[in-house]
Scaffold this motif. Structure first.
Motif, PDB file in Angstrom:
ATOM      1  N   LEU A  10       0.823  -1.199   0.000  1.00 18.45           N
ATOM      2  CA  LEU A  10       0.000   0.000   0.000  1.00 18.45           C
ATOM      3  C   LEU A  10       0.868   1.265   0.000  1.00 18.45           C
ATOM      4  O   LEU A  10       2.052   1.216   0.354  1.00 18.45           O
ATOM      5  N   HIS A  29      -1.655   0.922  -4.279  1.00 15.15           N
ATOM      6  CA  HIS A  29      -3.048   1.195  -3.924  1.00 15.15           C
ATOM      7  C   HIS A  29      -3.123   1.842  -2.539  1.00 15.15           C
ATOM      8  O   HIS A  29      -2.200   1.734  -1.719  1.00 15.15           O
ATOM      9  N   TYR A  48      -6.740  -2.029   0.997  1.00 15.26           N
ATOM     10  CA  TYR A  48      -6.918  -3.441   0.659  1.00 15.26           C
ATOM     11  C   TYR A  48      -7.912  -4.009   1.658  1.00 15.26           C
ATOM     12  O   TYR A  48      -7.789  -3.778   2.872  1.00 15.26           O
ATOM     13  N   SER A  72       1.978   2.867  -8.811  1.00 15.72           N
ATOM     14  CA  SER A  72       1.032   1.749  -8.891  1.00 15.72           C
ATOM     15  C   SER A  72       0.441   1.362  -7.543  1.00 15.72           C
ATOM     16  O   SER A  72      -0.520   0.571  -7.505  1.00 15.72           O
ATOM     17  N   GLU A 103      -8.245  10.289  -0.062  1.00 12.31           N
ATOM     18  CA  GLU A 103      -6.826   9.934  -0.107  1.00 12.31           C
ATOM     19  C   GLU A 103      -6.053  10.654   0.989  1.00 12.31           C
ATOM     20  O   GLU A 103      -5.159  10.076   1.619  1.00 12.31           O
TER      21      GLU A 103
END
Length: 245
Positions: free
Chosen positions: A70, A145, A148, A143, A171
């Motif tokens: 992450l 994330h 999760y 890339s 975010e």
């Protein structure tokens, strides 16, 4: 359902390798080769080997290891600085940038061979950094994330804003929130597994688990195994129940 999770890394490659060895030993003990390993973010800054950490994680991804990595606030700081025109994170204090001595960007760049005097121009450091950091590392940071989810667990870097549905978290909060989240005893639904705010030991608070045990300040990284909503710290002696707050 079993999951593994690793707290903030902050450029500590030796510690990252150590806790992966602990996970491998626990896998062997319980016969589980497929449970995911979630890295909770803050791969870079402050520690000596950001480059090695990112190489290690890319290698795991490329060989098909069941790893999830992450994005932490420090990872976004690095990602944004390495854009063609460096971007500043508005959450930082006035006068702070990724290159400020308290943030850790200088140590990250040093791991790529980029050093600079105290009064250097930012554009010169930026040009050197863009030339030194492999594009594969920049792409990897981009890339990552923010969250999760698995079974009764919700993983993110900093935490969530209480009262806001998990699908509507911003975010900024997922990467930076502290007090509003830490002070809440609300039931968030899933157990929230996070890092970001250093504590003496990884701790279970009932509605959340904080895994940041201070690797950014030279302390050991924490790795845990979670089954349902129960969690154990992985040690050289095996599983130890996670302290309860």
């Amino acid at each position: 359902m079993r999951s593994y999770a690793i707290g903030d890394i902050h450029g500590q490659l030796g510690e990252l390798e150590r806790v992966h060895d602990l996970i491998a030993a626990d896998r062997e003990a319980c016969g589980d080769v497929s449970a995911p390993v979630v890295h909770i973010g803050d791969l870079c800054d402050r520690g000596p080997d950001t480059r090695g950490v990112i190489d290690f994680l890319i290698a795991g991804r490329d060989r098909g290891a069941p790893w999830i990595t992450l994005k932490g606030n420090h990872d976004r700081l690095m990602e944004w600085f390495l854009e063609p025109f460096p971007r500043h994170d508005p959450y930082l204090l006035v006068g702070y940038t990724w290159l400020h001595e308290r943030i850790g960007g200088q140590e990250s760049l040093a791991s790529y061979g980029v050093t600079f005097p105290e009064r250097e121009r930012v554009f010169r450091v930026h040009d050197e950094a863009r030339a030194a950091v492999p594009q594969a590392h920049i792409d990897f940071l981009k890339s990552l994330h923010l969250t999760y989810e698995r079974d009764q667990l919700f993983f993110c870097h900093a935490g969530i804003r209480p009262g806001v549905p998990l699908t509507q978290q911003t975010e900024m909060d997922l990467l930076w929130i502290r007090d509003e989240f830490h002070e809440s005893d609300a039931d968030h639904g899933p157990l929230i597994v996070h890092g970001h705010t250093p504590v003496k030991d990884a701790t279970h608070y009932g509605n959340r688990i904080n895994l940041d045990s201070g690797a950014g300040y030279g302390r050991p990284i924490s790795a845990v195994v979670i089954e349902g909503r129960e969690a154990w710290l992985l040690t050289e002696r095996g599983r130890v129940p996670l302290p309860q707050a």
